[in-house]
Design a protein around this motif. Structure first.
Motif, PDB file in Angstrom:
ATOM      1  N   GLY A   1       0.795  -1.227   0.000  1.00 48.61           N
ATOM      2  CA  GLY A   1       0.000   0.000   0.000  1.00 48.61           C
ATOM      3  C   GLY A   1       0.818   1.264   0.000  1.00 48.61           C
ATOM      4  N   THR A   2       2.116   1.144   0.260  1.00 43.45           N
ATOM      5  CA  THR A   2       2.965   2.343   0.336  1.00 43.45           C
ATOM      6  C   THR A   2       4.003   2.421  -0.765  1.00 43.45           C
ATOM      7  OG1 THR A   2       4.488   1.201   1.849  1.00 43.45           O
ATOM      8  CG2 THR A   2       2.673   2.444   2.838  1.00 43.45           C
ATOM      9  N   MET A   3       4.242   1.326  -1.480  1.00 41.41           N
ATOM     10  CA  MET A   3       5.271   1.311  -2.520  1.00 41.41           C
ATOM     11  C   MET A   3       4.682   1.660  -3.877  1.00 41.41           C
ATOM     12  SD  MET A   3       7.365  -2.148  -1.463  1.00 41.41           S
ATOM     13  CE  MET A   3       8.601  -1.964  -2.760  1.00 41.41           C
ATOM     14  N   PRO A   4       5.398   2.415  -4.719  1.00 41.27           N
ATOM     15  CA  PRO A   4       4.961   2.646  -6.098  1.00 41.27           C
ATOM     16  C   PRO A   4       4.855   1.317  -6.834  1.00 41.27           C
ATOM     17  CG  PRO A   4       6.765   4.109  -5.496  1.00 41.27           C
ATOM     18  CD  PRO A   4       6.653   3.106  -4.398  1.00 41.27           C
ATOM     19  N   PRO A   5       3.934   1.201  -7.799  1.00 44.82           N
ATOM     20  CA  PRO A   5       3.716  -0.082  -8.488  1.00 44.82           C
ATOM     21  C   PRO A   5       4.988  -0.692  -9.075  1.00 44.82           C
ATOM     22  CG  PRO A   5       2.000   1.481  -9.069  1.00 44.82           C
ATOM     23  CD  PRO A   5       3.004   2.245  -8.255  1.00 44.82           C
ATOM     24  N   GLU A   6       5.803   0.136  -9.759  1.00 43.87           N
ATOM     25  CA  GLU A   6       7.014  -0.396 -10.380  1.00 43.87           C
ATOM     26  C   GLU A   6       7.982  -0.937  -9.346  1.00 43.87           C
ATOM     27  OE1 GLU A   6       5.818   2.590 -10.804  1.00 43.87           O
ATOM     28  OE2 GLU A   6       5.191   2.750 -12.903  1.00 43.87           O
ATOM     29  N   GLU A   7       8.101  -0.229  -8.230  1.00 47.90           N
ATOM     30  CA  GLU A   7       9.007  -0.668  -7.178  1.00 47.90           C
ATOM     31  C   GLU A   7       8.506  -1.960  -6.532  1.00 47.90           C
ATOM     32  OE1 GLU A   7      10.801   1.020  -2.936  1.00 47.90           O
ATOM     33  OE2 GLU A   7       9.885   2.408  -4.382  1.00 47.90           O
ATOM     34  N   LEU A   8       7.190  -2.075  -6.359  1.00 48.95           N
ATOM     35  CA  LEU A   8       6.615  -3.279  -5.761  1.00 48.95           C
ATOM     36  C   LEU A   8       6.868  -4.493  -6.644  1.00 48.95           C
ATOM     37  CD1 LEU A   8       4.865  -4.605  -3.562  1.00 48.95           C
ATOM     38  CD2 LEU A   8       2.857  -4.012  -4.946  1.00 48.95           C
ATOM     39  N   VAL A   9       6.624  -4.347  -7.947  1.00 50.23           N
ATOM     40  CA  VAL A   9       6.840  -5.460  -8.870  1.00 50.23           C
ATOM     41  C   VAL A   9       8.324  -5.824  -8.919  1.00 50.23           C
ATOM     42  CG1 VAL A   9       6.725  -6.169 -11.286  1.00 50.23           C
ATOM     43  CG2 VAL A   9       4.799  -4.953 -10.264  1.00 50.23           C
ATOM     44  N   ARG A  10       9.187  -4.824  -8.913  1.00 50.74           N
ATOM     45  CA  ARG A  10      10.629  -5.078  -8.917  1.00 50.74           C
ATOM     46  C   ARG A  10      11.048  -5.820  -7.649  1.00 50.74           C
ATOM     47  NH1 ARG A  10      12.167  -0.169  -9.261  1.00 50.74           N
ATOM     48  NH2 ARG A  10      11.790  -0.041 -11.507  1.00 50.74           N
ATOM     49  N   PHE A  11      10.451  -5.439  -6.522  1.00 54.08           N
ATOM     50  CA  PHE A  11      10.740  -6.076  -5.235  1.00 54.08           C
ATOM     51  C   PHE A  11      10.357  -7.552  -5.271  1.00 54.08           C
ATOM     52  CE2 PHE A  11       8.634  -7.322  -1.210  1.00 54.08           C
ATOM     53  CZ  PHE A  11       9.711  -7.315  -0.353  1.00 54.08           C
ATOM     54  N   LEU A  12       9.135  -7.855  -5.738  1.00 53.58           N
ATOM     55  CA  LEU A  12       8.685  -9.241  -5.816  1.00 53.58           C
ATOM     56  C   LEU A  12       9.509 -10.037  -6.822  1.00 53.58           C
ATOM     57  CD1 LEU A  12       4.794  -8.838  -5.718  1.00 53.58           C
ATOM     58  CD2 LEU A  12       6.248  -9.821  -3.938  1.00 53.58           C
ATOM     59  N   ASP A  13       9.867  -9.412  -7.923  1.00 58.77           N
ATOM     60  CA  ASP A  13      10.641 -10.094  -8.949  1.00 58.77           C
ATOM     61  C   ASP A  13      12.015 -10.508  -8.416  1.00 58.77           C
ATOM     62  OD1 ASP A  13      10.989 -10.917 -11.782  1.00 58.77           O
ATOM     63  OD2 ASP A  13      12.587  -9.415 -11.736  1.00 58.77           O
ATOM     64  N   ARG A  14      12.643  -9.648  -7.622  1.00 58.69           N
ATOM     65  CA  ARG A  14      13.944  -9.981  -7.050  1.00 58.69           C
ATOM     66  C   ARG A  14      13.821 -11.163  -6.085  1.00 58.69           C
ATOM     67  NH1 ARG A  14      14.581  -4.380  -6.151  1.00 58.69           N
ATOM     68  NH2 ARG A  14      14.342  -4.726  -3.908  1.00 58.69           N
ATOM     69  N   ILE A  15      12.841 -11.095  -5.196  1.00 59.53           N
ATOM     70  CA  ILE A  15      12.690 -12.152  -4.196  1.00 59.53           C
ATOM     71  C   ILE A  15      12.294 -13.478  -4.851  1.00 59.53           C
ATOM     72  CG2 ILE A  15      11.316 -12.942  -2.226  1.00 59.53           C
ATOM     73  CD1 ILE A  15      11.225 -10.097  -1.247  1.00 59.53           C
ATOM     74  N   PHE A  16      11.291 -13.455  -5.703  1.00 56.47           N
ATOM     75  CA  PHE A  16      10.860 -14.693  -6.341  1.00 56.47           C
ATOM     76  C   PHE A  16      11.938 -15.239  -7.278  1.00 56.47           C
ATOM     77  CE2 PHE A  16       6.088 -13.557  -5.819  1.00 56.47           C
ATOM     78  CZ  PHE A  16       6.128 -14.048  -4.532  1.00 56.47           C
ATOM     79  N   GLY A  17      12.736 -14.347  -7.861  1.00 56.61           N
ATOM     80  CA  GLY A  17      13.837 -14.805  -8.695  1.00 56.61           C
ATOM     81  C   GLY A  17      14.835 -15.623  -7.891  1.00 56.61           C
ATOM     82  N   VAL A  18      15.154 -15.153  -6.688  1.00 55.35           N
ATOM     83  CA  VAL A  18      16.054 -15.898  -5.804  1.00 55.35           C
ATOM     84  C   VAL A  18      15.408 -17.212  -5.377  1.00 55.35           C
ATOM     85  CG1 VAL A  18      17.174 -15.891  -3.535  1.00 55.35           C
ATOM     86  CG2 VAL A  18      17.254 -13.844  -4.973  1.00 55.35           C
ATOM     87  N   PHE A  19      14.123 -17.171  -5.021  1.00 50.01           N
ATOM     88  CA  PHE A  19      13.420 -18.395  -4.625  1.00 50.01           C
ATOM     89  C   PHE A  19      13.397 -19.406  -5.776  1.00 50.01           C
ATOM     90  CE2 PHE A  19      10.589 -16.315  -1.111  1.00 50.01           C
ATOM     91  CZ  PHE A  19      11.724 -16.099  -0.364  1.00 50.01           C
ATOM     92  N   ASP A  20      13.214 -18.918  -6.994  1.00 54.15           N
ATOM     93  CA  ASP A  20      13.222 -19.809  -8.163  1.00 54.15           C
ATOM     94  C   ASP A  20      14.569 -20.516  -8.295  1.00 54.15           C
ATOM     95  OD1 ASP A  20      10.646 -19.069  -8.759  1.00 54.15           O
ATOM     96  OD2 ASP A  20      11.168 -17.793 -10.460  1.00 54.15           O
ATOM     97  N   GLU A  21      15.651 -19.772  -8.107  1.00 52.09           N
ATOM     98  CA  GLU A  21      16.985 -20.369  -8.196  1.00 52.09           C
ATOM     99  C   GLU A  21      17.198 -21.418  -7.119  1.00 52.09           C
ATOM    100  OE1 GLU A  21      19.832 -17.247  -8.053  1.00 52.09           O
ATOM    101  OE2 GLU A  21      19.184 -16.329  -9.943  1.00 52.09           O
ATOM    102  N   LEU A  22      16.750 -21.119  -5.915  1.00 48.51           N
ATOM    103  CA  LEU A  22      16.894 -22.081  -4.818  1.00 48.51           C
ATOM    104  C   LEU A  22      16.044 -23.328  -5.057  1.00 48.51           C
ATOM    105  CD1 LEU A  22      16.813 -19.659  -1.736  1.00 48.51           C
ATOM    106  CD2 LEU A  22      18.797 -20.858  -2.680  1.00 48.51           C
ATOM    107  N   THR A  23      14.827 -23.132  -5.581  1.00 49.20           N
ATOM    108  CA  THR A  23      13.945 -24.264  -5.883  1.00 49.20           C
ATOM    109  C   THR A  23      14.604 -25.196  -6.891  1.00 49.20           C
ATOM    110  OG1 THR A  23      11.946 -22.984  -5.411  1.00 49.20           O
ATOM    111  CG2 THR A  23      11.690 -24.906  -6.823  1.00 49.20           C
ATOM    112  N   ALA A  24      15.186 -24.617  -7.944  1.00 44.86           N
ATOM    113  CA  ALA A  24      15.869 -25.430  -8.954  1.00 44.86           C
ATOM    114  C   ALA A  24      17.082 -26.131  -8.356  1.00 44.86           C
ATOM    115  CB  ALA A  24      16.284 -24.544 -10.132  1.00 44.86           C
TER     116      ALA A  24
END
Length: 241
Positions: A67-90
């Motif tokens: 609710g406080t982050m700009p949309p682009e920053e929020l998507v970038r934030f999730l993309d970074r975290i999920f990207g790391v999780f994806d690497e760990l999952t693999a």
């Protein structure tokens, strides 16, 4: 000659489109499932796995953050975290099932069975907690793991996706939602599979929606940790839950 060139061009375009379609399927489905779908179009792909594990992870405080982050920053934030999780999952040989908002769902033991499905997700969960601590902004996650039988298959027509269903999935979700921030809560069935290999801390009985009181454990590390507490064998009534 003109006709031959046109035929060759059409064949090349068809092959390119086929390769693009195969690459897309491989990107959204497990390789073994994508191959089944490619070689048997129209076939219903569904399997039952008697021994599998499911993991849910969720970020604490995400609703307030979104609710406080700009949309682009929020998507970038999730993309970074999920990207790391994806690497760990693999890295752990697990299968990412889907994301839902800030939630992340993984399974092991499917679509290719493996005996160490619980251990794979335990190692993944510990690495996910460690990775989350490394992100700026005090990212804390709750994790839940459950083990048992599941049904998995491909649904959708215009947009395929591979999903998992069953009581084990529901319990894994409850393990996450009733866990504490920065901790990994596991069901009795999972704890029994991890005993002797991972360090477990008994939490005691907790009230689980739709299940009633359940004995659960916290996964706190590998077996070389001095705080290890082994889980008891799984009772027959717990196997049937």
């Amino acid at each position: 000659m003109y006709a031959s060139r046109q035929i060759a061009r059409a064949e090349t375009e068809a092959e390119t489109e086929r390769a693009r379609s195969d690459a897309l399927l491989a990107n959204i489905l497990p390789p073994a499932v994508a191959e089944q779908l490619r070689t048997s179009p129209g076939r219903i792909i569904a399997d039952r796995f008697e021994n599998a594990s499911v993991l849910f992870a969720d970020m604490a405080g995400f609703t307030a953050r979104s609710g406080t982050m700009p949309p682009e920053e929020l998507v970038r934030f999730l993309d970074r975290i999920f990207g790391v999780f994806d690497e760990l999952t693999a890295r752990h040989g697990a299968e990412k099932i889907k994301t839902n908002g800030d939630g992340y769902m993984v399974a092991a033991g499917l679509p290719l069975p493996r005996a160490d499905h619980a251990e794979a997700l335990a190692g993944l969960a510990l690495d996910m907690l460690e990775a989350a601590r490394g992100f700026e902004g005090d990212v804390r996650i709750r994790v839940g793991i459950a083990s048992g039988p599941v049904v998995a298959g491909v649904v959708g027509s215009a947009k395929f996706f591979y999903d998992v269903w069953g009581d084990t999935v529901n319990i894994a979700s409850r393990m996450e939602s009733t866990s504490e921030n920065g901790r990994i809560q596991v069901s009795a069935a999972t704890a029994a599979l991890l005993a002797g290999t991972f360090a477990l801390e008994p939490r005691g009985l907790i009230e689980v929606k739709g299940k009633g009181p359940m004995q659960t454990w916290y996964l706190i590390g590998t077996s070389d940790m001095s705080a290890q507490t082994q889980a008891p064998p799984v009772l027959e009534d717990e196997r049937r839950q």
